[in-house]
Scaffold this active site. Structure first.
Site: not given
Ligand code: CTP
Length: 412
Positions: A208-210
């Site tokens: 995923g990412n932030y």
């Protein structure tokens, strides 16, 4: 903003009613026409004789004038008014409004009101906190009434807590904000992609990412506040918009986001791709949790995800405006221009991770908005303010595009 607007000021029976005279003066000084409507109990706290000279109109309190028999029409008042403000609003009036108990002129006027309604509750702290008051406030909020929350402070009972009516200056600000609201997106449909995507490795892990979705949802809120019908295709995030009219389609992976976006964007006048889509996903998702003992090293083979903005924009039709984002660490403007062309977008919002306060997980952002004919750089602002700038640019762009289309039609 307020000049010439018609406001019904409702006053109910509470100690804070003396502050209504100050609020009335502020509204009149701002140029509004104000009709005061009082409940019978309010007259125990402040008299019509104080209020009618301030408003320049006789105060309405009864269904008809006792001496002449003249009928006071709550329906006409509802048609006349641009806004109704009830300040102070007692627990009893809140309860009547929430339950449609029309036993006085004020509640009857509220029930026939077509205009926006604001209430500024004022009562003792325990009454304010009581489940029934809170339930009535929640019902009224769900009915679309704007609640100007009571403030903390010393109350008439000398107890200290939440229950004081908001100060007249504070209420005036809310009234100004109401009339300043633009409704330039009324009748328009807006679709957005928002947040990150999660690409599964096994049943408990993902790539995923932030991305928090904050920027995307700030734009969604802005469009909804300006009258648009908004749908957001959102990856997994922690916080959703407050405006209940925003429809949210929850997805997890890029493939799911693409499928939902293809459906929603084709119906939209404005499409905005704010999502931080994972560019790659694991080729396979393990059926079972991958065990640690199994190997000393592991390799996950990734395959490319679809470019949602590119694929959806291939189907873009005349009259649709599509906007993308570009997150760059170098050569920002040149790369954003390339994305504008490659993805068939009308506008790209560039944010550079090199700028402090810009990007993921912050409440602020600093953007440059790029169209085919101009680049506009904005200073660091809150995401809500940035959202307003973006929407302003979209509306200017659409107006200019309409102008060009009109010129072509006239030339024919
Ligand atoms: N975008 C998308 N689908 C993807 C990747 C990006 O819809 N698979 C959209 C983003 O929502 C954004 C725009 O395309 O509006 C640009 O995203 P960005 O990550 O900056 O660019 P990429 O095309 O992924 O290029 P790169 O990461 O190489 O800079």
């Amino acid at each position: 903003m307020i000049k010439g607007k018609h406001i019904v000021l409702g006053i109910t029976g509470g100690i804070a009613a003396y502050k209504s005279a100050i609020l009335l003066r502020l509204l009149i000084k701002s140029g509004a026409e104000v009709q005061v409507v009082m409940t019978p109990a309010a007259k125990e706290f402040i008299t019509p004789v104080t209020l009618s000279p301030l408003s320049g109109k006789p105060v309405v309190s009864d269904f008809f004038a006792a001496n002449t028999g003249e009928w006071h029409s709550h329906v006409d008042l509802g048609l006349w008014a641009d806004l109704m403000v009830i300040a102070p609003c007692t627990a009893s009036t809140l309860g009547k409004m929430a339950n449609g108990i029309a036993d006085n002129m004020l509640v009857t006027t509220y029930l026939s009101a077509k205009e926006h309604v604001m209430v500024a509750p004022a009562m003792d702290l325990d009454m304010y906190a009581s489940p029934s008051t809170q339930r009535n406030l929640a019902t009224l909020a769900a009915d679309g009434v704007e609640i100007i929350e009571a403030a903390e402070g010393e109350l008439a009972s000398h107890l200290v807590g939440k229950g004081r009516m908001a100060e007249p200056e504070e209420i005036l600000k809310r009234v100004e904000a109401f009339f300043a609201r633009k409704e330039d997106m009324k009748g328009m449909k807006v679709a957005l992609t928002v947040g990150p995507t999660y690409e599964k490795i096994d049943p408990v892990r993902f790539i995923g990412n932030y991305s928090s979705g904050k920027m995307g949802f700030a734009i969604a809120e802005e469009c909804a506040a300006r009258g648009a019908e908004v749908v957001a295709v959102s990856g997994p995030v922690n916080a959703y918009p407050e405006n209940p009219s925003i429809r949210i389609i929850k997805v997890e992976s890029a493939l799911e986001m693409e499928a939902a976006a293809k459906e929603e964007f084709k119906k939209a006048d404005v499409g905005i791709f704010t999502a931080a889509v994972a560019d790659y996903r694991p080729e396979v998702c393990a059926d079972q949790k991958i065990k640690r003992e199994a190997t000393d090293e592991m390799t996950i083979r990734l395959v490319k995800n679809p470019d949602i903005a590119l694929n959806v924009s291939k189907e873009k039709e005349k009259g649709q405006t599509f906007v993308g984002f570009a997150l760059e660490t170098q050569d920002g403007e040149a790369n954003a221009q390339k994305k504008l062309e490659k993805k068939n977008l009308d506008m790209v919002v560039l944010n550079s991770l090199a700028d402090k306060g810009a990007g993921f997980r912050t409440d602020t952002n600093k953007v440059t908005i790029i169209t085919r004919d101009r680049n506009v750089a904005f200073p660091l602002k809150s995401k809500r303010e940035v959202a307003a700038d973006i929407v302003d640019m979209i509306m200017t762009h659409r107006a200019a595009a309409d102008g060009v289309a009109d010129e072509k039609n006239t030339a024919k």
